[in-house]
Design a protein around this motif. Structure first.
Motif, PDB file in Angstrom:
ATOM      1  N   GLN A 592       0.826  -1.208   0.000  1.00 37.72           N
ATOM      2  CA  GLN A 592       0.000   0.000   0.000  1.00 37.72           C
ATOM      3  C   GLN A 592       0.863   1.264   0.000  1.00 37.72           C
ATOM      4  N   GLU A 595       2.234   1.749  -3.495  1.00 40.42           N
ATOM      5  CA  GLU A 595       1.226   2.248  -4.439  1.00 40.42           C
ATOM      6  C   GLU A 595       1.058   3.765  -4.305  1.00 40.42           C
ATOM      7  N   VAL A 596       1.084   4.271  -3.070  1.00 38.84           N
ATOM      8  CA  VAL A 596       0.958   5.721  -2.865  1.00 38.84           C
ATOM      9  C   VAL A 596       2.175   6.438  -3.439  1.00 38.84           C
ATOM     10  N   CYS A 598       4.222   5.389  -5.833  1.00 41.97           N
ATOM     11  CA  CYS A 598       4.177   5.308  -7.299  1.00 41.97           C
ATOM     12  C   CYS A 598       3.200   6.323  -7.870  1.00 41.97           C
ATOM     13  N   SER A 599       2.061   6.486  -7.200  1.00 43.01           N
ATOM     14  CA  SER A 599       1.060   7.442  -7.677  1.00 43.01           C
ATOM     15  C   SER A 599       1.611   8.864  -7.649  1.00 43.01           C
ATOM     16  N   LEU A 600       2.315   9.226  -6.582  1.00 45.95           N
ATOM     17  CA  LEU A 600       2.855  10.575  -6.470  1.00 45.95           C
ATOM     18  C   LEU A 600       3.987  10.827  -7.457  1.00 45.95           C
ATOM     19  N   GLY A 602       4.484   9.157 -10.295  1.00 45.83           N
ATOM     20  CA  GLY A 602       4.135   8.831 -11.673  1.00 45.83           C
ATOM     21  C   GLY A 602       4.923   7.656 -12.223  1.00 45.83           C
ATOM     22  N   ARG A 603       5.205   6.664 -11.378  1.00 42.40           N
ATOM     23  CA  ARG A 603       5.964   5.487 -11.792  1.00 42.40           C
ATOM     24  C   ARG A 603       5.089   4.247 -11.699  1.00 42.40           C
ATOM     25  N   PRO A 604       5.265   3.274 -12.591  1.00 45.23           N
ATOM     26  CA  PRO A 604       4.469   2.045 -12.518  1.00 45.23           C
ATOM     27  C   PRO A 604       4.880   1.155 -11.350  1.00 45.23           C
ATOM     28  N   ARG A 628      -1.208  11.463   2.838  1.00 46.37           N
ATOM     29  CA  ARG A 628      -1.963  10.322   2.299  1.00 46.37           C
ATOM     30  C   ARG A 628      -1.799   9.078   3.171  1.00 46.37           C
TER      31      ARG A 628
END
Length: 681
Positions: A592, A595-596, A598-600, A602-604, A628
């Motif tokens: 988890q 995932e946060v 990566c989202s910030l 911009g990476r897969p 977050r």
């Protein structure tokens, strides 16, 4: 010889019309004749009178009398009217007076951004004291030092914050005023003004601590008179009225906080405090500014640069977006519905010394925006090493004279004498000028171009940082024989601190160990994000550290984990590349967190052992990450944690520890519900 030349410069926003005098009545006798045949880099302040018969407390009280029900301080949960703000501040002021607070007495204020913070600041001024604002996010050892160094006999805080502070720092003996525990005592205090022995314009208004090159922070003493000059210039320059709505976003310990409060609360305007989760997201903050109909906002430069790149609705109420504290690199695009105003000023010059609107441009310009013109009652001199004015347009060191110059450094007479010098360019007895250490030059139209520092000081997120203070702390760590810290700027406006260290051969240090050690004494914005180990520091021919010869911290080649491997040594001045196999998440919490991140970014996908900052993260993204994760897991994580645990794996381990501590205090049903929630998130 007398050389005079006057020109009038006007800005495109209301009130800021200034007269530039690039010559003086008295020219130092050691100037050569050839040096006075052209205009000199001097702007002598033109006197503009302002009321001095009342300080901030009485001006706020006047607004409470005239507009008692008008909103003064507004958050999503609370609105304090002027009547309520003044009443609560008066009660706390009477209580502080009973604890021995009189004019000249510094009072620590250890509170988060909140209406209570505003009440506390105003109450200290009403009692006649000088507020010493302390940020709860600072390392507790640093807070202890500031209280001890300032010799503050009283601390205003809450029992929760005080208990957290005292778990890690032995605070000096002092009176404590707890806004929660002492609520009943405060409620029975008089609600009227304190009439006897009020502060005068010559008394201290506040003490703000800044970074120190010797490893010891220094407290800047600012008087009410200097603060009044800032307030009345601001109100005139930006046509502030009771109809305005201003924002307050900065840290309590940042001197800009006073700038965000007092120009508005002394004229009946409302101050709005956004929630923390909005302060680090440019789109969310833009939406909040629009929704709350904010008319004037100050934002630190990095955040302001993000906001001016966004699209804005034409119906926004925002008239002025003020920025400063860092070098502004961007111009606004045409079509923005507000004026961007760039401001410059060290803490020693009462927040702002120069100011000017930034014109919109369609195409990028090579030169960054100027820092504008001097504000009211402020002189700007650009001098050489012998304190002689350089020719107009030539670079030199920027000195500030006039009403905004601070009294000096608290308890540091030698340092005060070194930085606050007699002003030789004015006839006023006792006139002083502050040596900024900044390099600048005058532009043809009288504006000032900022050219950078002449020493090792930098600004990050609006905070002034003496790099030598960080190096001093590093050199105190066992096994480190030498170090140097630099600010590396990969992209304009995005700086990160890089520490280069030399260790003894037998020393096995990790980057995490160093961060943890530094975090006990330095705030998060002063913690290096990258550590590089060198065999020796490169030196110049004169034996000084050659910062230009330091190897760049290249992403992918030098990891912050470099110190954590035995292979982190190097041959010559270049660091050894360290490469590691990418590691995937091994449990649900790591997944988890990853995932946060990566989202910030911009990476897969990312390596859970990779440093957040080396992956492209910076302080603004870091703040968003912490917010977050706090929302996701329901535990309190500080931005400070990210600097001591900058990888997904380390962050996940901290979160797991916090969750276990939280579960231990829950009932079986509550614990089962929390575990089920985490599994489904």
């Amino acid at each position: 010889m007398v050389f005079k030349q006057e020109e009038l410069y006007s800005s495109n926003f209301s009130g800021l019309t200034m007269t530039a005098r690039d010559a003086i009545e008295k020219i130092p006798g050691n100037l050569l004749p050839s040096e006075v045949e052209q205009p000199l880099s001097l702007w002598i302040a033109v006197r503009r009178d302002y009321p001095r018969n009342a300080c901030v407390p009485s001006l706020v009280a006047q607004q409470a009398h005239e507009h008692p029900l008008a909103p003064a301080v507004v958050t999503a949960q609370t609105t304090l009217s002027y009547q309520e703000l003044n009443r609560r501040a008066n009660q706390l002021a009477h209580y502080l007076r009973a604890q021995g607070v009189y004019p000249g007495v510094p009072v620590g204020l250890y509170l988060e951004r909140s209406p209570e913070m505003v009440v506390g600041l105003l109450a200290i001024l009403k009692a006649g004291g000088a507020y010493l604002p302390l940020d709860p996010s600072y390392p507790h050892e640093r807070v202890r030092f500031m209280l001890e160094d300032a010799q503050a006999p009283v601390l205003v805080t809450t029992s929760r914050l005080a208990s957290q502070l005292e778990r890690e720092a032995a605070l000096p003996t002092q009176q404590r005023v707890y806004l929660d525990q002492d609520a009943a005592r405060l409620a029975v205090q008089p609600t009227g003004e304190i009439e006897e022995q009020q502060a005068t314009p010559d008394d201290l208004a506040y003490v703000i601590y800044t970074s120190g090159s010797t490893g010891r922070p220094k407290g800047v003493e600012v008087t009410h008179d200097s603060l009044l000059n800032l307030i009345f210039w601001h109100q005139r320059a930006f046509s502030v009225s009771a109809a305005d709505r201003a924002s307050q976003v900065t840290s309590p310990a940042f001197d800009a906080t006073g700038w965000e409060l007092w120009p508005y609360l002394t004229c009946g305007a409302a101050v709005y405090l956004p929630a923390d989760e909005l302060r680090f997201s440019a789109p969310a903050l833009r939406d909040w500014l629009v929704e709350q109909a904010i008319t004037i906002a100050f934002l630190p430069t990095p955040l302001a640069e993000h906001l001016i790149q966004l699209s804005w609705p034409r119906e926004t109420a925002l008239r002025f977006l003020l920025t400063g504290a860092d070098t502004l690199h961007r111009y606004p695009q045409p079509g923005l519905p507000f004026t961007l105003v760039n401001n410059y000023g060290p803490t020693e010059a009462t927040v702002v010394a120069t100011s000017g609107p930034v014109p919109p441009v369609s195409e990028p310009l090579a030169e960054p925006p100027s820092i504008g013109w001097p504000i009211d009652n402020t002189s700007i001199y650009i001098l050489d090493e012998a304190l002689r004015p350089v020719p107009w347009g030539a670079p030199g060191e920027l000195y500030i004279g006039g009403q905004g110059v601070a009294r000096g450094y608290r308890g540091r007479p030698e340092l005060t004498a070194e930085r606050f010098l007699p002003d030789p360019f004015v006839q006023q007895p006792g006139g002083r000028m502050y040596r900024t250490g900044d390099q600048a030059r005058f532009l043809p139209d009288g504006q000032i171009a900022f050219l950078g520092r002449l020493d090792n000081q930098v600004k990050i997120r609006g905070y002034r940082i003496e790099l030598d203070e960080i190096a001093t702390m590093l050199n105190q760590q066992p096994g480190i024989t030498a170090s140097v810290v630099v600010a590396h700027e990969e992209r304009p406006g995005e700086k990160q601190l890089v520490a280069y260290v030399v260790t003894s051969p037998e020393t096995q240090l990790t980057a995490s160990q160093l961060r943890t050690a530094l975090a006990k004494q330095l705030p998060d914005y002063m913690l290096p994000t990258i550590f590089v180990r060198l065999e020796t520091l490169p030196l110049t021919a004169h034996g000084k550290i050659d910062r230009e010869a330091l190897p760049p911290p290249e992403t992918g080649k030098i990891l912050s984990a470099a110190l954590e491997t035995k292979e982190a040594g190097m041959a010559g001045p270049a660091p050894s590349p360290v490469r590691e196999e990418a590691a995937a998440p091994t449990n649900a919490i790591e997944q988890q967190v990853a995932e946060v991140v990566c989202s910030l970014l911009g990476r897969p996908a990312i390596d859970v052992n990779a440093n957040f900052f080396m992956l492209g993260g910076h302080s603004l993204l870091g703040a968003q990450l912490i917010l977050r994760l706090t929302e996701l897991f329901g535990v309190q994580i500080s931005l400070h944690t990210l600097f001591t645990a900058p990888t997904v794996r380390q962050l996940a381990a901290r979160i797991e520890q916090l969750l276990l501590e939280r579960l231990a205090t829950m009932s079986e049903q509550e614990a089962h519900s929390l575990l089920e929630q985490l599994q489904n998130s």
